[in-house]
Design an enzyme around this catalytic site. Sequence first.
Site, PDB file in Angstrom:
ATOM      1  N   HIS A   1       0.846  -1.197   0.000  1.00  0.00           N
ATOM      2  CA  HIS A   1       0.000   0.000   0.000  1.00  0.00           C
ATOM      3  C   HIS A   1       0.879   1.244   0.000  1.00  0.00           C
ATOM      4  O   HIS A   1       2.014   1.214   0.481  1.00  0.00           O
ATOM      5  CB  HIS A   1      -0.923   0.006   1.226  1.00  0.00           C
ATOM      6  CG  HIS A   1      -0.191  -0.165   2.517  1.00  0.00           C
ATOM      7  ND1 HIS A   1       0.214  -1.393   2.975  1.00  0.00           N
ATOM      8  CD2 HIS A   1       0.251   0.747   3.429  1.00  0.00           C
ATOM      9  CE1 HIS A   1       0.864  -1.242   4.118  1.00  0.00           C
ATOM     10  NE2 HIS A   1       0.917   0.044   4.417  1.00  0.00           N
TER      11      HIS A   1
ATOM     12  N   HIS B   1       1.205   5.281   1.081  1.00  0.00           N
ATOM     13  CA  HIS B   1       0.694   6.326   1.969  1.00  0.00           C
ATOM     14  C   HIS B   1       0.691   7.655   1.203  1.00  0.00           C
ATOM     15  O   HIS B   1       1.716   8.042   0.631  1.00  0.00           O
ATOM     16  CB  HIS B   1       1.612   6.503   3.181  1.00  0.00           C
ATOM     17  CG  HIS B   1       1.661   5.319   4.098  1.00  0.00           C
ATOM     18  ND1 HIS B   1       1.033   5.290   5.322  1.00  0.00           N
ATOM     19  CD2 HIS B   1       2.276   4.119   3.977  1.00  0.00           C
ATOM     20  CE1 HIS B   1       1.263   4.118   5.916  1.00  0.00           C
ATOM     21  NE2 HIS B   1       2.020   3.394   5.121  1.00  0.00           N
TER      22      HIS B   1
HETATM   23  P1  AMP Z   1       2.593   0.312   7.062  1.00  0.00           P
HETATM   24  O1  AMP Z   1       3.339   0.559   8.337  1.00  0.00           O
HETATM   25  O2  AMP Z   1       3.198   0.988   5.873  1.00  0.00           O
HETATM   26  O3  AMP Z   1       2.331  -1.169   6.836  1.00  0.00           O
HETATM   27  O4  AMP Z   1       1.206   1.016   7.245  1.00  0.00           O
HETATM   28  C1  AMP Z   1       0.058   0.377   7.727  1.00  0.00           C
HETATM   29  C2  AMP Z   1      -0.934   1.467   8.043  1.00  0.00           C
HETATM   30  O5  AMP Z   1      -2.218   0.881   8.109  1.00  0.00           O
HETATM   31  C3  AMP Z   1      -0.686   2.158   9.382  1.00  0.00           C
HETATM   32  O6  AMP Z   1      -0.400   3.539   9.141  1.00  0.00           O
HETATM   33  C4  AMP Z   1      -1.992   1.949  10.152  1.00  0.00           C
HETATM   34  O7  AMP Z   1      -2.372   3.080  10.885  1.00  0.00           O
HETATM   35  C5  AMP Z   1      -2.977   1.613   9.047  1.00  0.00           C
HETATM   36  N1  AMP Z   1      -4.092   0.756   9.431  1.00  0.00           N
HETATM   37  C6  AMP Z   1      -4.032  -0.453  10.044  1.00  0.00           C
HETATM   38  N2  AMP Z   1      -5.275  -0.959  10.198  1.00  0.00           N
HETATM   39  C7  AMP Z   1      -6.130  -0.054   9.663  1.00  0.00           C
HETATM   40  C8  AMP Z   1      -7.551   0.000   9.521  1.00  0.00           C
HETATM   41  N3  AMP Z   1      -8.342  -0.981   9.960  1.00  0.00           N
HETATM   42  N4  AMP Z   1      -8.108   1.083   8.913  1.00  0.00           N
HETATM   43  C9  AMP Z   1      -7.297   2.084   8.457  1.00  0.00           C
HETATM   44  N5  AMP Z   1      -5.954   2.089   8.563  1.00  0.00           N
HETATM   45  C10 AMP Z   1      -5.377   1.038   9.160  1.00  0.00           C
END
Ligand code: AMP
Length: 141
Positions: A103, A105
């Site tokens: 994903h 950001h």
């Molecule tokens: P990463 O550290 O790049 O894997 O980012 C994962 C992101 O997903 C983090 O910034 C979390 O805050 C976000 N995240 C995890 N679970 C959820 C959720 N259920 N809804 C929205 N964001 C989420």
Amino acid sequence: MAHVDSDCVFCQIIAGKIPCAKVFESKTCFAFLDIAPVNAGHALVLPKGHYPTLMDIPAELGNDLLHALSVVGKAIMDVTKADGLNLMQNNYEAAGQLVNHAHYHLIPRFSDDGLRLWEQTSYTDSDEMQRLATKIADLVK
Ligand code: AMP
């Protein structure tokens, strides 16, 4: 039909099994607001298919992903009145990846938000830099 991992929180969000604040959906891509934003409006853009990292995403999805990033990024900037926008992507735990579904950001930035996203370093000399570049370039296919 895109590959789905039933244990993946993002696959469950895309399937509507876990609620999210959705901002975009196309045939191949999806986007929703990050539940723990760096700044309000911080969104995650992802392929619907379960690909663990950037390096697993098929190149054929490139146009769709770039389109999603561009339209969602523009909308975030318009709505939040941001001065700038960061595109960030973490691969593997060592780089801060928490969710094993690739994903991107999109983080709205403001001139006075005081964030420094990373520290930088330097090479000992330009030979070291050039040797590393050559090794990497030799492996790029
Ligand atoms: P990463 O550290 O790049 O894997 O980012 C994962 C992101 O997903 C983090 O910034 C979390 O805050 C976000 N995240 C995890 N679970 C959820 C959720 N259920 N809804 C929205 N964001 C989420």
